[in-house]
Design a protein around this motif. Sequence first.
Motif, PDB file in Angstrom:
ATOM      1  N   ALA A   1       0.840  -1.213   0.000  1.00 36.33           N
ATOM      2  CA  ALA A   1       0.000   0.000   0.000  1.00 36.33           C
ATOM      3  C   ALA A   1       0.870   1.257   0.000  1.00 36.33           C
ATOM      4  O   ALA A   1       0.540   2.255  -0.638  1.00 36.33           O
ATOM      5  N   LYS A   2       2.036   1.181   0.701  1.00 32.70           N
ATOM      6  CA  LYS A   2       2.903   2.367   0.793  1.00 32.70           C
ATOM      7  C   LYS A   2       3.444   2.783  -0.584  1.00 32.70           C
ATOM      8  O   LYS A   2       3.702   3.955  -0.834  1.00 32.70           O
ATOM      9  N   VAL A   3       3.637   1.788  -1.464  1.00 29.50           N
ATOM     10  CA  VAL A   3       4.146   2.084  -2.808  1.00 29.50           C
ATOM     11  C   VAL A   3       3.077   2.839  -3.598  1.00 29.50           C
ATOM     12  O   VAL A   3       3.379   3.825  -4.293  1.00 29.50           O
ATOM     13  N   MET A   4       1.823   2.416  -3.484  1.00 30.80           N
ATOM     14  CA  MET A   4       0.740   3.128  -4.156  1.00 30.80           C
ATOM     15  C   MET A   4       0.618   4.544  -3.581  1.00 30.80           C
ATOM     16  O   MET A   4       0.443   5.511  -4.316  1.00 30.80           O
ATOM     17  N   ASP A   5       0.750   4.648  -2.257  1.00 30.25           N
ATOM     18  CA  ASP A   5       0.632   5.968  -1.615  1.00 30.25           C
ATOM     19  C   ASP A   5       1.732   6.920  -2.097  1.00 30.25           C
ATOM     20  O   ASP A   5       1.535   8.137  -2.127  1.00 30.25           O
ATOM     21  N   ALA A   6       2.913   6.359  -2.436  1.00 26.83           N
ATOM     22  CA  ALA A   6       4.042   7.205  -2.841  1.00 26.83           C
ATOM     23  C   ALA A   6       3.738   7.980  -4.111  1.00 26.83           C
ATOM     24  O   ALA A   6       4.347   9.028  -4.370  1.00 26.83           O
ATOM     25  N   LEU A   7       2.782   7.496  -4.918  1.00 25.86           N
ATOM     26  CA  LEU A   7       2.412   8.230  -6.140  1.00 25.86           C
ATOM     27  C   LEU A   7       1.972   9.652  -5.779  1.00 25.86           C
ATOM     28  O   LEU A   7       2.185  10.583  -6.551  1.00 25.86           O
ATOM     29  N   GLY A   8       1.381   9.808  -4.593  1.00 23.93           N
ATOM     30  CA  GLY A   8       0.906  11.116  -4.149  1.00 23.93           C
ATOM     31  C   GLY A   8       2.031  12.100  -3.865  1.00 23.93           C
ATOM     32  O   GLY A   8       1.793  13.302  -3.772  1.00 23.93           O
ATOM     33  N   GLN A   9       3.277  11.580  -3.710  1.00 23.42           N
ATOM     34  CA  GLN A   9       4.422  12.469  -3.432  1.00 23.42           C
ATOM     35  C   GLN A   9       5.104  12.940  -4.717  1.00 23.42           C
ATOM     36  O   GLN A   9       6.070  13.692  -4.663  1.00 23.42           O
ATOM     37  N   LEU A  10       4.640  12.435  -5.864  1.00 23.83           N
ATOM     38  CA  LEU A  10       5.331  12.734  -7.124  1.00 23.83           C
ATOM     39  C   LEU A  10       4.696  13.942  -7.806  1.00 23.83           C
ATOM     40  O   LEU A  10       3.524  14.254  -7.573  1.00 23.83           O
TER      41      LEU A  10
END
Length: 295
Positions: free
Chosen positions: A3-12
């Motif tokens: 889930a954290k990898v999907m959430d990281a999209l929000g930091q891009l």
Amino acid sequence: MHAKVMDALGQLPNELASALRPIIEDKNFDSTISPEQFEHLLAHTNLSDSDLRLALLPVAAAYAVVPISNFYVGAIVRGTSGRLYFGANMEFAGASMACTIHAEQSAISHAWIKGETGIKDVTINYSPCGHCRQFMNELNTAKELVIQLPERQPMTLQQYLPESFGPADLGIEDALLSDIDNGITIAEQSELAVAACDAANRSHAPYSKNFSGVALKAKDGRVFVGMYAENAAFNPSLPPLQVALINMNMSGYKLSELVEAALVESAESQISQLARTQALLEALNPDIQMTYVAY
Ligand SMILES: [Zn+2]
């Protein structure tokens, strides 16, 4: 996928997130970016090659398993094929500090597991520690390897590690990631032992000759292999269990899904992986069954 990898999209940045989302959401995404996908991301973001790799680092760092430090390190390596491989640091509560995996080791091992036979460049969100500089100096591409950090010009590994000591100093020509077959066979024919033996055949152990491999099985039956990566300076050597755990983590599995393991190693070598493998498996979950084959 974690889930954290999907959430990281929000930091891009928005353009990168929108172009990357379908790649990461694809059910076949394996934590790598093909050269074609990378070209597509370059075209959609107008970033330079190095700026795009740096912009992707939050995705790599999202794979970190860091119960001790809570310090997220991400690395992205590019193999000689042009494919990019994510990697992140891993720590293990209840085990020795020596079991820790650094992000550079993770990304390099990830590329090795998937068949790369050389690394062109490494992109990292923090300066590589001395341990990782030595680990990377074992690579067959150590002389040309380029390191990219945020807000830094690209520099070679040799600039980060002047007057280095490496495999050539001990007369070793087949450095880490060279395509090798150690020619090991075992009588044991269980699925995990055979997979661990295949890994041992690809392991890099020119100093101890303890060609060794690990195979791990998850609850759903999927198998993850890891090869031993020995180092000319001995201590930075990465045990086969660590490489298999990298494989599992970068495949989007939680370590709590691990149920069974196999270790294959030489019975003739002066070293052994057995005690450290057992100790780390015990720390992960005392119920994990392990098959041990010494050939
Ligand atoms: Zn390091």
